[in-house]
Design a protein around this motif. Structure first.
Motif, PDB file in Angstrom:
ATOM      1  N   MET A  16      23.080   8.239  11.865  1.00 55.06           N
ATOM      2  CA  MET A  16      23.251   6.913  12.176  1.00 55.06           C
ATOM      3  C   MET A  16      24.637   6.917  13.180  1.00 55.06           C
ATOM      4  SD  MET A  16      22.441   3.926  12.042  1.00 55.06           S
ATOM      5  CE  MET A  16      22.717   2.227  11.995  1.00 55.06           C
ATOM      6  N   THR A  17      24.471   6.251  14.298  1.00 56.29           N
ATOM      7  CA  THR A  17      25.585   6.102  15.165  1.00 56.29           C
ATOM      8  C   THR A  17      25.829   4.712  15.630  1.00 56.29           C
ATOM      9  OG1 THR A  17      24.426   6.065  17.339  1.00 56.29           O
ATOM     10  CG2 THR A  17      25.165   8.333  16.686  1.00 56.29           C
ATOM     11  N   PRO A  18      27.162   4.335  15.822  1.00 63.05           N
ATOM     12  CA  PRO A  18      27.412   2.834  15.978  1.00 63.05           C
ATOM     13  C   PRO A  18      26.601   2.388  17.485  1.00 63.05           C
ATOM     14  CG  PRO A  18      29.661   4.049  15.809  1.00 63.05           C
ATOM     15  CD  PRO A  18      28.266   5.090  15.813  1.00 63.05           C
ATOM     16  N   GLN A  19      26.451   3.079  18.157  1.00 64.93           N
ATOM     17  CA  GLN A  19      25.658   2.633  19.214  1.00 64.93           C
ATOM     18  C   GLN A  19      24.015   2.288  19.087  1.00 64.93           C
ATOM     19  OE1 GLN A  19      27.242   5.466  19.374  1.00 64.93           O
ATOM     20  NE2 GLN A  19      28.852   5.706  20.966  1.00 64.93           N
ATOM     21  N   ARG A  20      23.542   3.174  18.054  1.00 72.92           N
ATOM     22  CA  ARG A  20      22.017   2.594  17.647  1.00 72.92           C
ATOM     23  C   ARG A  20      22.112   1.616  16.826  1.00 72.92           C
ATOM     24  NH1 ARG A  20      21.024   9.111  16.014  1.00 72.92           N
ATOM     25  NH2 ARG A  20      20.303   9.622  18.000  1.00 72.92           N
ATOM     26  N   GLN A  21      23.012   1.272  16.228  1.00 73.73           N
ATOM     27  CA  GLN A  21      23.143  -0.173  15.365  1.00 73.73           C
ATOM     28  C   GLN A  21      23.509  -1.124  16.244  1.00 73.73           C
ATOM     29  OE1 GLN A  21      23.013  -0.383  11.627  1.00 73.73           O
ATOM     30  NE2 GLN A  21      22.464  -2.432  12.638  1.00 73.73           N
ATOM     31  N   LEU A  22      24.249  -0.885  17.141  1.00 74.21           N
ATOM     32  CA  LEU A  22      24.702  -2.124  18.005  1.00 74.21           C
ATOM     33  C   LEU A  22      23.306  -2.478  18.922  1.00 74.21           C
ATOM     34  CD1 LEU A  22      28.192  -1.151  19.539  1.00 74.21           C
ATOM     35  CD2 LEU A  22      27.511  -3.117  18.132  1.00 74.21           C
ATOM     36  N   VAL A  23      22.496  -1.399  19.394  1.00 77.71           N
ATOM     37  CA  VAL A  23      21.331  -1.760  20.240  1.00 77.71           C
ATOM     38  C   VAL A  23      20.171  -2.494  19.186  1.00 77.71           C
ATOM     39  CG1 VAL A  23      19.539  -0.451  21.118  1.00 77.71           C
ATOM     40  CG2 VAL A  23      21.565   0.081  21.880  1.00 77.71           C
ATOM     41  N   LEU A  24      19.981  -1.891  18.050  1.00 76.97           N
ATOM     42  CA  LEU A  24      19.244  -2.562  17.256  1.00 76.97           C
ATOM     43  C   LEU A  24      19.675  -4.120  16.849  1.00 76.97           C
ATOM     44  CD1 LEU A  24      16.537  -2.579  15.458  1.00 76.97           C
ATOM     45  CD2 LEU A  24      18.050  -1.639  13.401  1.00 76.97           C
ATOM     46  N   ASP A  25      20.964  -4.079  16.738  1.00 78.08           N
ATOM     47  CA  ASP A  25      21.468  -5.772  16.393  1.00 78.08           C
ATOM     48  C   ASP A  25      21.350  -6.663  17.623  1.00 78.08           C
ATOM     49  OD1 ASP A  25      22.307  -4.728  14.079  1.00 78.08           O
ATOM     50  OD2 ASP A  25      24.344  -4.625  14.706  1.00 78.08           O
ATOM     51  N   ALA A  26      21.424  -6.157  18.911  1.00 79.06           N
ATOM     52  CA  ALA A  26      21.356  -6.591  19.912  1.00 79.06           C
ATOM     53  C   ALA A  26      19.787  -7.243  20.019  1.00 79.06           C
ATOM     54  CB  ALA A  26      21.801  -5.810  21.366  1.00 79.06           C
ATOM     55  N   VAL A  27      18.922  -6.264  20.018  1.00 76.40           N
ATOM     56  CA  VAL A  27      17.573  -6.821  19.952  1.00 76.40           C
ATOM     57  C   VAL A  27      17.064  -7.794  18.878  1.00 76.40           C
ATOM     58  CG1 VAL A  27      14.979  -5.689  19.592  1.00 76.40           C
ATOM     59  CG2 VAL A  27      16.566  -4.231  20.819  1.00 76.40           C
ATOM     60  N   ARG A  28      17.621  -7.665  17.771  1.00 76.43           N
ATOM     61  CA  ARG A  28      17.541  -8.557  16.809  1.00 76.43           C
ATOM     62  C   ARG A  28      17.753 -10.143  17.347  1.00 76.43           C
ATOM     63  NH1 ARG A  28      18.631  -4.699  11.612  1.00 76.43           N
ATOM     64  NH2 ARG A  28      16.380  -4.091  11.394  1.00 76.43           N
ATOM     65  N   GLU A  29      19.153  -9.961  17.722  1.00 76.30           N
ATOM     66  CA  GLU A  29      19.866 -11.400  18.203  1.00 76.30           C
ATOM     67  C   GLU A  29      19.123 -12.121  19.260  1.00 76.30           C
ATOM     68  OE1 GLU A  29      24.176 -11.540  18.664  1.00 76.30           O
ATOM     69  OE2 GLU A  29      24.393  -9.927  17.102  1.00 76.30           O
ATOM     70  N   LEU A  30      18.720 -11.033  20.417  1.00 75.17           N
ATOM     71  CA  LEU A  30      18.306 -11.808  21.611  1.00 75.17           C
ATOM     72  C   LEU A  30      16.608 -11.894  21.398  1.00 75.17           C
ATOM     73  CD1 LEU A  30      19.924  -9.132  23.881  1.00 75.17           C
ATOM     74  CD2 LEU A  30      20.673 -11.584  23.528  1.00 75.17           C
ATOM     75  N   GLY A  31      16.096 -11.534  20.488  1.00 73.99           N
ATOM     76  CA  GLY A  31      14.588 -11.786  20.239  1.00 73.99           C
ATOM     77  C   GLY A  31      13.664 -11.171  21.098  1.00 73.99           C
ATOM     78  N   HIS A  32      13.720 -11.576  22.239  1.00 69.19           N
ATOM     79  CA  HIS A  32      12.997 -10.427  23.622  1.00 69.19           C
ATOM     80  C   HIS A  32      13.891 -10.532  24.657  1.00 69.19           C
ATOM     81  CE1 HIS A  32       8.929 -11.300  21.731  1.00 69.19           C
ATOM     82  NE2 HIS A  32       9.124 -12.479  21.598  1.00 69.19           N
ATOM     83  N   ALA A  33      14.274  -9.275  24.918  1.00 70.67           N
ATOM     84  CA  ALA A  33      15.215  -8.926  25.971  1.00 70.67           C
ATOM     85  C   ALA A  33      14.728  -7.664  26.809  1.00 70.67           C
ATOM     86  CB  ALA A  33      16.883  -8.787  25.173  1.00 70.67           C
ATOM     87  N   THR A  34      15.200  -7.449  27.954  1.00 72.89           N
ATOM     88  CA  THR A  34      15.306  -6.117  28.663  1.00 72.89           C
ATOM     89  C   THR A  34      16.105  -5.228  28.450  1.00 72.89           C
ATOM     90  OG1 THR A  34      16.913  -7.226  30.498  1.00 72.89           O
ATOM     91  CG2 THR A  34      14.331  -7.745  30.825  1.00 72.89           C
ATOM     92  N   PRO A  35      16.205  -4.021  28.826  1.00 75.74           N
ATOM     93  CA  PRO A  35      17.097  -3.242  28.486  1.00 75.74           C
ATOM     94  C   PRO A  35      18.466  -3.719  28.998  1.00 75.74           C
ATOM     95  CG  PRO A  35      15.121  -2.016  28.977  1.00 75.74           C
ATOM     96  CD  PRO A  35      14.867  -3.353  29.096  1.00 75.74           C
TER      97      PRO A  35
END
Length: 144
Positions: A16-35
């Motif tokens: 587990m890395t902080p970057q992986r968690q941040l990306v997953l959190d961003a996807v969850r927060e944004l709903g639908h988002a481009t990279p």
């Protein structure tokens, strides 16, 4: 920290890395988002994370079944959490994306299965057309 992500990564010999968690959190927060949108969100918390890391992480998260991508027309795919189950309606005039229930596609899915043996993934569909606002604007323009 997302314990299911940590557990899934651990089972595959990954950490587990902080970057992986941040990306997953961003996807969850944004709903639908481009990279790119996800990267912007992640960089607000961790400026050193680059777009390559975001793409690699999204690929990994999709492989793990935690996110999925959908092509909503031309351009980059949009990512969302796996449990989102809806059809995307994309306005080709203004670019608005709305959601519709998957049961609207049941008859088409059944017909495709019967006629060609093709199983449609109705949760991974984007339909292109014009939204209500654009249709109304077109009517106003035609009547002016």
């Amino acid at each position: 920290m997302d314990t299911s992500l940590k557990s899934t990564l651990h089972k595959r010999g990954l950490r587990m890395t902080p970057q992986r968690q941040l990306v997953l959190d961003a996807v969850r927060e944004l709903g639908h988002a481009t990279p790119e949108q996800i990267c912007t969100k992640v960089q607000a918390a961790a400026p050193a994370v680059n777009i390559t890391t975001v793409y690699r992480t999204l690929d990994l998260l999709e492989e793990l079944g935690l996110v999925r991508h959908t092509h909503l027309g031309h351009g980059a795919p949009n990512y969302s959490e796996r449990e989102h189950q809806h059809v995307h309606l994309v306005c080709h005039r203004c670019g608005a994306v709305t959601e519709a229930p998957t049961d609207l596609m049941e008859q088409l899915a059944e017909r495709l299965q019967t006629s060609s043996g093709f199983e449609l993934d109705v949760t991974h569909v984007a339909l292109s057309g014009r939204c209500r606002n654009c249709l109304e604007a077109d009517d106003v323009e035609e009547n002016a």
